[in-house]
Design an enzyme around this catalytic site. Sequence first.
Site, PDB file in Angstrom:
ATOM      1  N   CYS A 163      45.677  54.816  36.421  1.00 22.52           N
ATOM      2  CA  CYS A 163      45.337  55.450  37.709  1.00 22.52           C
ATOM      3  C   CYS A 163      46.470  56.305  38.260  1.00 22.52           C
ATOM      4  CB  CYS A 163      44.943  54.392  38.725  1.00 22.52           C
ATOM      5  SG  CYS A 163      43.689  53.271  38.117  1.00 22.52           S
TER       6      CYS A 163
ATOM      7  N   HIS B 291      45.787  56.482  45.872  1.00 18.26           N
ATOM      8  CA  HIS B 291      44.781  56.177  44.847  1.00 18.26           C
ATOM      9  C   HIS B 291      43.684  55.328  45.485  1.00 18.26           C
ATOM     10  CE1 HIS B 291      42.698  54.839  41.413  1.00 18.26           C
ATOM     11  NE2 HIS B 291      43.212  53.621  41.407  1.00 18.26           N
TER      12      HIS B 291
ATOM     13  N   ASN C 187      36.506  53.398  42.140  1.00 18.38           N
ATOM     14  CA  ASN C 187      37.805  53.667  41.512  1.00 18.38           C
ATOM     15  C   ASN C 187      37.598  54.558  40.286  1.00 18.38           C
ATOM     16  OD1 ASN C 187      40.217  53.613  40.125  1.00 18.38           O
ATOM     17  ND2 ASN C 187      40.580  51.424  40.439  1.00 18.38           N
TER      18      ASN C 187
HETATM   19  N1  ACO Z   1      30.330  39.887  43.997  1.00 18.58           N
HETATM   20  C1  ACO Z   1      30.346  38.650  44.537  1.00 18.58           C
HETATM   21  N2  ACO Z   1      31.358  37.781  44.365  1.00 18.58           N
HETATM   22  C2  ACO Z   1      32.393  38.214  43.622  1.00 18.58           C
HETATM   23  C3  ACO Z   1      32.438  39.483  43.037  1.00 18.58           C
HETATM   24  C4  ACO Z   1      31.347  40.323  43.229  1.00 18.58           C
HETATM   25  N3  ACO Z   1      31.284  41.569  42.705  1.00 18.58           N
HETATM   26  N4  ACO Z   1      33.604  39.598  42.366  1.00 18.58           N
HETATM   27  C5  ACO Z   1      34.273  38.453  42.525  1.00 18.58           C
HETATM   28  N5  ACO Z   1      33.542  37.614  43.288  1.00 18.58           N
HETATM   29  C6  ACO Z   1      33.873  36.263  43.706  1.00 18.58           C
HETATM   30  C7  ACO Z   1      34.879  35.601  42.816  1.00 18.58           C
HETATM   31  O1  ACO Z   1      34.256  35.043  41.685  1.00 18.58           O
HETATM   32  C8  ACO Z   1      35.455  34.540  43.745  1.00 18.58           C
HETATM   33  O2  ACO Z   1      34.558  33.473  43.774  1.00 18.58           O
HETATM   34  P1  ACO Z   1      35.126  31.955  43.785  1.00 18.58           P
HETATM   35  O3  ACO Z   1      35.911  31.864  45.072  1.00 18.58           O
HETATM   36  O4  ACO Z   1      33.888  31.151  43.758  1.00 18.58           O
HETATM   37  O5  ACO Z   1      35.978  31.839  42.581  1.00 18.58           O
HETATM   38  C9  ACO Z   1      35.405  35.201  45.115  1.00 18.58           C
HETATM   39  O6  ACO Z   1      34.482  36.310  44.990  1.00 18.58           O
HETATM   40  C10 ACO Z   1      36.729  35.771  45.571  1.00 18.58           C
HETATM   41  O7  ACO Z   1      37.305  36.441  44.488  1.00 18.58           O
HETATM   42  P2  ACO Z   1      38.662  37.181  44.607  1.00 18.58           P
HETATM   43  O8  ACO Z   1      39.044  37.738  43.279  1.00 18.58           O
HETATM   44  O9  ACO Z   1      39.656  36.327  45.333  1.00 18.58           O
HETATM   45  O10 ACO Z   1      38.263  38.403  45.578  1.00 18.58           O
HETATM   46  P3  ACO Z   1      39.198  39.465  46.199  1.00 18.58           P
HETATM   47  O11 ACO Z   1      39.013  39.485  47.640  1.00 18.58           O
HETATM   48  O12 ACO Z   1      40.599  39.403  45.660  1.00 18.58           O
HETATM   49  O13 ACO Z   1      38.560  40.813  45.646  1.00 18.58           O
HETATM   50  C11 ACO Z   1      38.908  42.479  43.974  1.00 18.58           C
HETATM   51  C12 ACO Z   1      38.489  41.059  44.246  1.00 18.58           C
HETATM   52  C13 ACO Z   1      37.966  43.420  44.690  1.00 18.58           C
HETATM   53  C14 ACO Z   1      38.843  42.731  42.470  1.00 18.58           C
HETATM   54  C15 ACO Z   1      40.351  42.727  44.484  1.00 18.58           C
HETATM   55  O14 ACO Z   1      41.189  41.696  44.046  1.00 18.58           O
HETATM   56  C16 ACO Z   1      40.940  44.055  44.066  1.00 18.58           C
HETATM   57  O15 ACO Z   1      40.507  45.089  44.503  1.00 18.58           O
HETATM   58  N6  ACO Z   1      41.981  44.040  43.222  1.00 18.58           N
HETATM   59  C17 ACO Z   1      42.680  45.240  42.812  1.00 18.58           C
HETATM   60  C18 ACO Z   1      41.920  45.981  41.777  1.00 18.58           C
HETATM   61  C19 ACO Z   1      42.511  47.351  41.544  1.00 18.58           C
HETATM   62  O16 ACO Z   1      42.913  47.993  42.475  1.00 18.58           O
HETATM   63  N7  ACO Z   1      42.645  47.825  40.334  1.00 18.58           N
HETATM   64  C20 ACO Z   1      43.237  49.130  40.211  1.00 18.58           C
HETATM   65  C21 ACO Z   1      43.926  49.370  39.019  1.00 18.58           C
HETATM   66  S1  ACO Z   1      42.768  49.669  37.853  1.00 18.58           S
HETATM   67  C22 ACO Z   1      43.270  50.684  36.625  1.00 18.58           C
HETATM   68  O17 ACO Z   1      44.385  51.088  36.463  1.00 18.58           O
HETATM   69  C23 ACO Z   1      42.170  50.963  35.690  1.00 18.58           C
END
Ligand code: ACO
Length: 332
Positions: A117, A257, A287
């Site tokens: 990214c 980003h 993204n």
């Molecule tokens: N729908 C419903 N529930 C979900 C989903 C979904 N799509 N995805 C995850 N959950 C659940 C999880 O399973 C978890 O359930 P549990 O508590 O029963 O285990 C709960 O939601 C909370 O999960 P978290 O991972 O703690 O959720 P978080 O608030 O951290 O959000 C997310 C997850 C959106 C992925 C976030 O961590 C994020 O944006 N991370 C950064 C990602 C990013 O920016 N990547 C960029 C680089 S990518 C590149 O270079 C290609």
Amino acid sequence: MNFQNNSVGILGIGSALPEKVLTNFDLEKMVDTSDEWITKRTGISERRILDENTPGSHLGTKAAKRALEDAGIAAEEIDLIIVATETPDYLTPSMSCIIQSNLGASKAAAFDLNSACTGFVYGLTVANQFIKTGFYKYILVIGCEALSKVTDWKDRNTCVLFADGAGAAVVGPVEEGYGILNTYIGADGNLGKNITAPCCFITDEDKAKRESENKRVLWMDGGEVFKFAVRIMEHATVKVLEDTKITLDDLKIIFPHQANIRIIDGAAKRLGVSQEKVFTNVHKYGNISSASIPVGLDEADKAGSLKKGDNIVLVGFGGGLTWGAAVIKWSK
Ligand code: ACO
């Protein structure tokens, strides 16, 4: 080649997105998720996805043509094409060679660059150096991604986040004192295991993380990346501004980003800048990795939000893990 001054900037900008829209409601039918969860946790409402038979280079070519038109420069005048991508159509020919052929940019050298990214900021940094030394005059920097092709559409942790798009900039000499004032890029390969998309080899450990039969899909530890992203966006912005000796108050707008609205808001809060000073379009496109920053720049430029002389910052983070920021005095 010798130019009258040493200032390098963006002469033209363009972008291209697939027509097909995939909404959160569509995703509700594919995995165990909800519009409410996705909107609240990421800020994304919809994203654009290529159809299976269309290559990512199709978007990169379109974006490049628009950037060339915007700059008033012919494809034949381009000296180098740098395509930032983590989803090339082929390993060889590179995405940049495919796009060079599509454009008829017969004079141009071409190579791909992969810093996920952060790719567009890396590409801009490389282009700046080539032009500043007088080695080349016009360089196309393209961020071009087809993440839908490496997404595990059964993994709700990632499939709600990633999408397809391309943004391109023609980089060249600009009026003295304008253009790219500074760039800063960094990487920490020790953290690379947090986002992986295998290609020619995959470890047993990475195989085990993937539920899909197709092991070439993207996997991410979202929580780890989240913490890193908020911290590094603040760090990269502060560092590039300090090195340039300008302050946050001197900035018109920051182009971060677009990965997750909570990451953007978290970084803005740490920097102490208001939301009006931070560009966002993640709700529409999700993204789109290296395409995210140039697509945002193009939108802001076409909307008339950028005026000549505005100081802006581009700041990104991504797989690798990598990060980077650039300060630009808008010259168009
Ligand atoms: N729908 C419903 N529930 C979900 C989903 C979904 N799509 N995805 C995850 N959950 C659940 C999880 O399973 C978890 O359930 P549990 O508590 O029963 O285990 C709960 O939601 C909370 O999960 P978290 O991972 O703690 O959720 P978080 O608030 O951290 O959000 C997310 C997850 C959106 C992925 C976030 O961590 C994020 O944006 N991370 C950064 C990602 C990013 O920016 N990547 C960029 C680089 S990518 C590149 O270079 C290609």
